[in-house]
Design a protein around this motif. Structure first.
Motif, PDB file in Angstrom:
ATOM      1  N   TYR A 167      -1.579  -4.054   2.967  1.00 39.18           N
ATOM      2  CA  TYR A 167      -2.764  -4.156   2.114  1.00 39.18           C
ATOM      3  C   TYR A 167      -2.371  -3.769   0.689  1.00 39.18           C
ATOM      4  N   GLU A 168      -2.635  -4.650  -0.261  1.00 39.52           N
ATOM      5  CA  GLU A 168      -2.365  -4.362  -1.669  1.00 39.52           C
ATOM      6  C   GLU A 168      -3.607  -3.734  -2.273  1.00 39.52           C
ATOM      7  N   ALA A 169      -3.557  -2.441  -2.485  1.00 44.14           N
ATOM      8  CA  ALA A 169      -4.734  -1.695  -2.929  1.00 44.14           C
ATOM      9  C   ALA A 169      -5.157  -2.113  -4.331  1.00 44.14           C
ATOM     10  N   ASP A 177       7.719  -0.140  -1.299  1.00 46.25           N
ATOM     11  CA  ASP A 177       7.544  -1.158  -0.261  1.00 46.25           C
ATOM     12  C   ASP A 177       6.862  -2.377  -0.873  1.00 46.25           C
ATOM     13  N   LYS A 178       7.623  -3.434  -1.090  1.00 44.05           N
ATOM     14  CA  LYS A 178       7.102  -4.626  -1.743  1.00 44.05           C
ATOM     15  C   LYS A 178       6.131  -5.410  -0.860  1.00 44.05           C
ATOM     16  N   GLU A 179       6.098  -5.082   0.447  1.00 44.90           N
ATOM     17  CA  GLU A 179       5.144  -5.742   1.353  1.00 44.90           C
ATOM     18  C   GLU A 179       3.797  -5.018   1.384  1.00 44.90           C
ATOM     19  N   HIS A 180       3.711  -3.911   0.663  1.00 44.98           N
ATOM     20  CA  HIS A 180       2.469  -3.141   0.521  1.00 44.98           C
ATOM     21  C   HIS A 180       1.925  -2.628   1.860  1.00 44.98           C
ATOM     22  N   ARG A 181       2.843  -2.293   2.748  1.00 45.22           N
ATOM     23  CA  ARG A 181       2.400  -1.637   3.983  1.00 45.22           C
ATOM     24  C   ARG A 181       1.963  -0.200   3.693  1.00 45.22           C
ATOM     25  N   VAL A 182       2.481   0.358   2.626  1.00 44.10           N
ATOM     26  CA  VAL A 182       2.056   1.690   2.185  1.00 44.10           C
ATOM     27  C   VAL A 182       1.760   1.664   0.691  1.00 44.10           C
ATOM     28  N   THR A 183       0.897   2.576   0.262  1.00 46.93           N
ATOM     29  CA  THR A 183       0.487   2.704  -1.132  1.00 46.93           C
ATOM     30  C   THR A 183       0.937   4.063  -1.663  1.00 46.93           C
ATOM     31  N   PRO A 184       1.661   4.115  -2.784  1.00 48.03           N
ATOM     32  CA  PRO A 184       2.056   5.420  -3.343  1.00 48.03           C
ATOM     33  C   PRO A 184       0.820   6.210  -3.775  1.00 48.03           C
ATOM     34  N   GLU A 222       4.850  10.561  -1.849  1.00 50.42           N
ATOM     35  CA  GLU A 222       4.044  10.426  -0.641  1.00 50.42           C
ATOM     36  C   GLU A 222       3.207   9.158  -0.694  1.00 50.42           C
ATOM     37  N   PHE A 223       2.997   8.575   0.483  1.00 51.12           N
ATOM     38  CA  PHE A 223       2.292   7.307   0.606  1.00 51.12           C
ATOM     39  C   PHE A 223       1.160   7.406   1.620  1.00 51.12           C
ATOM     40  N   ALA A 224       0.239   6.448   1.522  1.00 49.16           N
ATOM     41  CA  ALA A 224      -0.799   6.277   2.533  1.00 49.16           C
ATOM     42  C   ALA A 224      -0.778   4.825   2.982  1.00 49.16           C
ATOM     43  N   GLY A 225      -1.203   4.584   4.223  1.00 48.85           N
ATOM     44  CA  GLY A 225      -1.212   3.216   4.720  1.00 48.85           C
ATOM     45  C   GLY A 225      -2.347   2.980   5.698  1.00 48.85           C
ATOM     46  N   LEU A 226      -2.775   1.739   5.788  1.00 46.72           N
ATOM     47  CA  LEU A 226      -3.803   1.317   6.738  1.00 46.72           C
ATOM     48  C   LEU A 226      -3.159   1.192   8.116  1.00 46.72           C
ATOM     49  N   LEU A 227      -3.646   1.976   9.079  1.00 47.12           N
ATOM     50  CA  LEU A 227      -3.036   1.994  10.402  1.00 47.12           C
ATOM     51  C   LEU A 227      -3.341   0.717  11.182  1.00 47.12           C
ATOM     52  N   LYS A 228      -2.320   0.168  11.785  1.00 47.97           N
ATOM     53  CA  LYS A 228      -2.485  -1.041  12.591  1.00 47.97           C
ATOM     54  C   LYS A 228      -3.368  -0.727  13.802  1.00 47.97           C
ATOM     55  N   GLY A 229      -4.424  -1.528  13.989  1.00 44.17           N
ATOM     56  CA  GLY A 229      -5.365  -1.280  15.068  1.00 44.17           C
ATOM     57  C   GLY A 229      -6.523  -0.392  14.649  1.00 44.17           C
ATOM     58  N   ALA A 230      -6.660  -0.130  13.337  1.00 39.04           N
ATOM     59  CA  ALA A 230      -7.740   0.721  12.831  1.00 39.04           C
ATOM     60  C   ALA A 230      -9.102   0.165  13.237  1.00 39.04           C
ATOM     61  N   LYS A 231     -10.012   1.059  13.660  1.00 40.76           N
ATOM     62  CA  LYS A 231     -11.362   0.638  14.028  1.00 40.76           C
ATOM     63  C   LYS A 231     -12.166   0.203  12.817  1.00 40.76           C
ATOM     64  N   GLY A 279     -11.018   1.574   5.666  1.00 39.90           N
ATOM     65  CA  GLY A 279      -9.680   2.069   5.372  1.00 39.90           C
ATOM     66  C   GLY A 279      -9.145   1.514   4.062  1.00 39.90           C
ATOM     67  N   LYS A 280      -9.397   0.238   3.813  1.00 43.76           N
ATOM     68  CA  LYS A 280      -8.964  -0.372   2.549  1.00 43.76           C
ATOM     69  C   LYS A 280      -9.680   0.267   1.368  1.00 43.76           C
ATOM     70  N   ALA A 281     -10.966   0.531   1.523  1.00 42.99           N
ATOM     71  CA  ALA A 281     -11.733   1.184   0.454  1.00 42.99           C
ATOM     72  C   ALA A 281     -11.183   2.578   0.164  1.00 42.99           C
ATOM     73  N   LEU A 282     -10.773   3.292   1.208  1.00 39.40           N
ATOM     74  CA  LEU A 282     -10.216   4.628   1.027  1.00 39.40           C
ATOM     75  C   LEU A 282      -8.876   4.572   0.295  1.00 39.40           C
ATOM     76  N   LEU A 283      -8.043   3.596   0.625  1.00 32.51           N
ATOM     77  CA  LEU A 283      -6.772   3.436  -0.083  1.00 32.51           C
ATOM     78  C   LEU A 283      -7.011   3.156  -1.563  1.00 32.51           C
ATOM     79  N   ASP A 284      -8.005   2.329  -1.869  1.00 34.40           N
ATOM     80  CA  ASP A 284      -8.361   2.080  -3.272  1.00 34.40           C
ATOM     81  C   ASP A 284      -8.734   3.390  -3.964  1.00 34.40           C
ATOM     82  N   PHE A 285      -9.499   4.210  -3.278  1.00 32.64           N
ATOM     83  CA  PHE A 285      -9.955   5.488  -3.824  1.00 32.64           C
ATOM     84  C   PHE A 285      -8.790   6.433  -4.102  1.00 32.64           C
ATOM     85  N   LEU A 286      -7.779   6.444  -3.220  1.00 29.40           N
ATOM     86  CA  LEU A 286      -6.665   7.384  -3.354  1.00 29.40           C
ATOM     87  C   LEU A 286      -5.830   7.137  -4.613  1.00 29.40           C
ATOM     88  N   ILE A 287      -5.880   5.920  -5.178  1.00 30.73           N
ATOM     89  CA  ILE A 287      -5.160   5.680  -6.429  1.00 30.73           C
ATOM     90  C   ILE A 287      -6.117   5.466  -7.598  1.00 30.73           C
TER      91      ILE A 287
END
Length: 359
Positions: free
Chosen positions: A111-113, A126-133, A275-284, A289-297
């Protein structure tokens, strides 16, 4: 700052107060709760000002539940074990020392935050954006100023200093196999001495009485004589592996608040951690989760973070608070190890380190 800290990642702040939701009766209600709750899995040092979190919750319509899971390494291991059926939606706290383990095990969904363009390019590993700094900090040896003043002994400043006889039996560090700052300190020695020299360095450090404990909390708040927690616990080690930003913690939470930090930083012992954060595969709740990643940066979170987790922001426009800049230390030349080298050699280095130092 691991830990961070870490510092980092590294906070001595009070436990985070968040609202959690309990599912009650019936699939529809359970689903509604899942849709409106974001579960953030993290290491124990995650923290955020309550008003900042509440503002995100009000604007987004979500409620954030934080599941703290020990040290960064232990928390990541739990997510690997529950791969595909994660305990939450987002994982925060994987750093550059553990990043390849997380990515190789495929626990994140790319996910590209929003706002990633505002993150300094050197932190986007990570150029695939599996994690966000999310944050950056320096793992460094801290020292108890009062101890060295009383002994009329200059505190160590470099890795080479730590093996000198005048510092025998003074250092406590974390286990590199179980702790993010412990692994970072091992990597500092790899960066400094290379493959040909780091084991010889640790042989000398062991002979000089280094103590190894499981994690940062035990090292800093129990064994280190310079921290508020260590004083209460009657810690007797005046040197500890912590973070460059740990001194502001001691100022902020000092009672009474001191004019000067009681601890210092050995600036020639440091390793740069991100440190990084990422959207967990299989997230309910993938959308949440994407909104939270946006918030973290976001600027709001990035500027709140330094005095909550005592780490540096990664975005270009975030401004550091005065207390952080006054009592923190900027590390101009930290040791670094290329991510690909860490990925290739980390497990071998840790295994060799464990056989050499722990056994």
């Amino acid at each position: 700052m691991s830990t961070t800290k870490k510092l980092a990642g590294v906070a001595l702040a009070a436990a985070l107060g968040v609202t959690t939701l309990s599912a009650c009766g019936g699939d529809a209600k359970d689903k509604a709760a899942d849709d409106k709750t974001i579960t953030l899995v993290s290491h124990d040092s995650f923290n955020v000002t309550d008003t900042v979190l509440k503002e995100f919750e009000q604007q987004s319509g979500y409620t954030v539940k934080v599941l703290k899971s020990g040290d960064a390494g232990a928390a990541l291991n739990q997510e690997i074990l529950t791969k595909g059926s994660p305990r939450g939606d987002v994982f925060f706290g994987v750093d550059n020392t553990l990043l390849s383990r997380a990515l190789d095990n495929g626990i994140f969904t790319p996910y590209e935050a929003k706002g990633l363009a505002d993150v300094k390019p050197e932190f986007v590993l990570d150029k695939e954006h599996r994690v966000t700094p999310v944050d950056s900090g320096d793992i460094c040896v801290n020292y108890d100023k009062a101890y060295f003043a009383d002994k009329k002994l200059a505190p160590p400043q470099t890795l080479d200093d730590l093996i000198k006889p005048e510092y025998k039996n003074l250092l406590v560090t974390e286990n590199a196999a179980t702790s993010s700052p412990g692994l970072g300190f091992l990597l500092a020695s790899v960066g400094k001495y290379g493959d040909a020299g780091w084991e010889g360095y640790w042989s000398k450090l062991k002979a000089n009485g280094v103590e190894v404990v499981d994690g940062w909390e035990q090292a800093y708040n129990e064994r280190f004589s310079g921290s508020a927690g260590g004083k209460k616990a009657k810690g007797d080690r005046p040197l500890v592996v912590s973070y460059a930003s740990s001194p502001p913690v001691e100022v902020l939470y000092g009672e009474p608040q001191p004019a000067e930090a009681p601890t210092g930083v050995a600036t020639g012992t440091c390793f740069r951690q991100t440190e990084f954060a990422g959207l967990l595969k299989g997230a309910k709740n993938e959308k949440g989760g994407k909104a939270l990643l946006d918030f973290l940066i976001s600027k709001k979170f990035q500027e709140d973070m330094p005095l909550q987790m005592f780490v540096n922001p990664v975005t270009k426009d975030a401004v550091l608070p005065e207390l952080f800049t006054k009592h923190g230390v900027v590390i101009e030349k930290p040791e670094t190890v290329a991510p690909e080298a860490i990925a290739k050699n980390r497990d071998q280095w840790v295994k060799a380190w464990s056989a050499l130092v722990v056994k």
